[in-house]
Scaffold this motif. Sequence first.
Motif, PDB file in Angstrom:
ATOM      1  N   GLU A   1      72.311  25.700  57.943  1.00 33.83           N
ATOM      2  CA  GLU A   1      72.287  25.431  59.387  1.00 33.83           C
ATOM      3  C   GLU A   1      70.884  25.575  59.976  1.00 33.83           C
ATOM      4  O   GLU A   1      70.510  24.820  60.870  1.00 33.83           O
ATOM      5  CB  GLU A   1      73.254  26.358  60.137  1.00 33.83           C
ATOM      6  CG  GLU A   1      74.661  25.869  60.232  1.00 33.83           C
ATOM      7  CD  GLU A   1      74.807  24.453  60.792  1.00 33.83           C
ATOM      8  OE1 GLU A   1      74.290  24.149  61.881  1.00 33.83           O
ATOM      9  OE2 GLU A   1      75.463  23.647  60.124  1.00 33.83           O
TER      10      GLU A   1
ATOM     11  N   LEU B   1      70.512  11.083  61.308  1.00 34.32           N
ATOM     12  CA  LEU B   1      71.570  11.205  60.314  1.00 34.32           C
ATOM     13  C   LEU B   1      71.534  12.603  59.712  1.00 34.32           C
ATOM     14  O   LEU B   1      70.487  13.060  59.248  1.00 34.32           O
ATOM     15  CB  LEU B   1      71.382  10.151  59.228  1.00 34.32           C
ATOM     16  CG  LEU B   1      71.484   8.726  59.792  1.00 34.32           C
ATOM     17  CD1 LEU B   1      70.523   7.806  59.114  1.00 34.32           C
ATOM     18  CD2 LEU B   1      72.897   8.234  59.686  1.00 34.32           C
ATOM     19  N   ASN B   2      72.673  13.269  59.740  1.00 30.33           N
ATOM     20  CA  ASN B   2      72.785  14.607  59.166  1.00 30.33           C
ATOM     21  C   ASN B   2      72.550  14.543  57.660  1.00 30.33           C
ATOM     22  O   ASN B   2      72.443  13.462  57.099  1.00 30.33           O
ATOM     23  CB  ASN B   2      74.148  15.204  59.500  1.00 30.33           C
ATOM     24  CG  ASN B   2      74.189  15.717  60.926  1.00 30.33           C
ATOM     25  OD1 ASN B   2      73.237  16.313  61.404  1.00 30.33           O
ATOM     26  ND2 ASN B   2      75.275  15.445  61.614  1.00 30.33           N
ATOM     27  N   PRO B   3      72.454  15.683  57.004  1.00 28.91           N
ATOM     28  CA  PRO B   3      72.175  15.647  55.560  1.00 28.91           C
ATOM     29  C   PRO B   3      73.070  14.638  54.846  1.00 28.91           C
ATOM     30  O   PRO B   3      74.299  14.690  54.949  1.00 28.91           O
ATOM     31  CB  PRO B   3      72.455  17.083  55.105  1.00 28.91           C
ATOM     32  CG  PRO B   3      72.145  17.905  56.313  1.00 28.91           C
ATOM     33  CD  PRO B   3      72.611  17.059  57.478  1.00 28.91           C
TER      34      PRO B   3
ATOM     35  N   LYS C   1      66.525  18.881  63.392  1.00 27.21           N
ATOM     36  CA  LYS C   1      66.868  18.292  64.693  1.00 27.21           C
ATOM     37  C   LYS C   1      65.753  18.504  65.705  1.00 27.21           C
ATOM     38  O   LYS C   1      65.449  17.613  66.503  1.00 27.21           O
ATOM     39  CB  LYS C   1      68.195  18.863  65.208  1.00 27.21           C
ATOM     40  CG  LYS C   1      69.392  18.319  64.460  1.00 27.21           C
ATOM     41  CD  LYS C   1      70.701  18.871  64.985  1.00 27.21           C
ATOM     42  CE  LYS C   1      71.875  18.249  64.243  1.00 27.21           C
ATOM     43  NZ  LYS C   1      73.178  18.730  64.724  1.00 27.21           N
TER      44      LYS C   1
ATOM     45  N   MET D   1      67.714  14.704  55.617  1.00 28.95           N
ATOM     46  CA  MET D   1      68.050  14.167  56.933  1.00 28.95           C
ATOM     47  C   MET D   1      67.058  13.069  57.269  1.00 28.95           C
ATOM     48  O   MET D   1      65.894  13.126  56.875  1.00 28.95           O
ATOM     49  CB  MET D   1      68.025  15.267  57.995  1.00 28.95           C
ATOM     50  CG  MET D   1      69.218  16.195  57.909  1.00 28.95           C
ATOM     51  SD  MET D   1      69.244  17.497  59.159  1.00 28.95           S
ATOM     52  CE  MET D   1      69.513  16.572  60.671  1.00 28.95           C
TER      53      MET D   1
ATOM     54  N   ILE E   1      69.015  22.468  59.253  1.00 33.02           N
ATOM     55  CA  ILE E   1      69.531  21.375  60.081  1.00 33.02           C
ATOM     56  C   ILE E   1      68.990  21.487  61.504  1.00 33.02           C
ATOM     57  O   ILE E   1      68.526  20.500  62.085  1.00 33.02           O
ATOM     58  CB  ILE E   1      71.073  21.353  60.073  1.00 33.02           C
ATOM     59  CG1 ILE E   1      71.576  20.944  58.682  1.00 33.02           C
ATOM     60  CG2 ILE E   1      71.630  20.408  61.145  1.00 33.02           C
ATOM     61  CD1 ILE E   1      73.077  21.089  58.484  1.00 33.02           C
TER      62      ILE E   1
END
Length: 198
Positions: A55, A148-150, A62, A168, A58
């Motif tokens: 997380e 796009l997320n992982p 972001k 990502m 991520i």
Amino acid sequence: MILANDSYMGIFMPRDIQNRILQFMDGKLTFPFIRSDEIVGVFFLFGKDGKISNEIDILNAKDLARNGMNQITKEINLCNYMSNRITFDFVRENYTRRALQISSDLNNSSKRDGFKIRDRISGDPTILINCFAQHIAYYRQDYFFELLNPLRAAQIPEPLREKMELRMLLLGFNLKNVENLPYVSTLTPFFDWLSTTT
């Protein structure tokens, strides 16, 4: 590894953009060197050498993506504001100034070995962001981004899985929205390009 150091930015459409930038800087092309009907695709890859596996990564990706989008939007707004003052020579001068800075940095660095200076210049994120923004502003085009997320294995063509799984991507295009893109998804042209560069 710090995620900012494990990120990469580039333009994947048109495929010959780095050559066009160099030809423009050499005075062999004039601005605009991308046609109004060409799709321009920009990407930010997060987790280039390592995977985005938790997380914290991520959230960091972001934040970096948001910074990238904000930087491009700021450049587009600046170009729109200065549109009556921007000349072809002004654009070329800015690219040349950045190229001199890169050359100087490489001359003062031990990383100079193995680098082709012209490749480094034509792939420089600052120059590429300016190129993307200047052409969007020049043609008064819309643009959109998709984060796009992982990526999971099922989303990735087999030959690219090792390189792209759990990475990502932020993809941006000089179109109003994804519906205007003549591909099944934003990933399709990126993967097409990536499969020819590996």
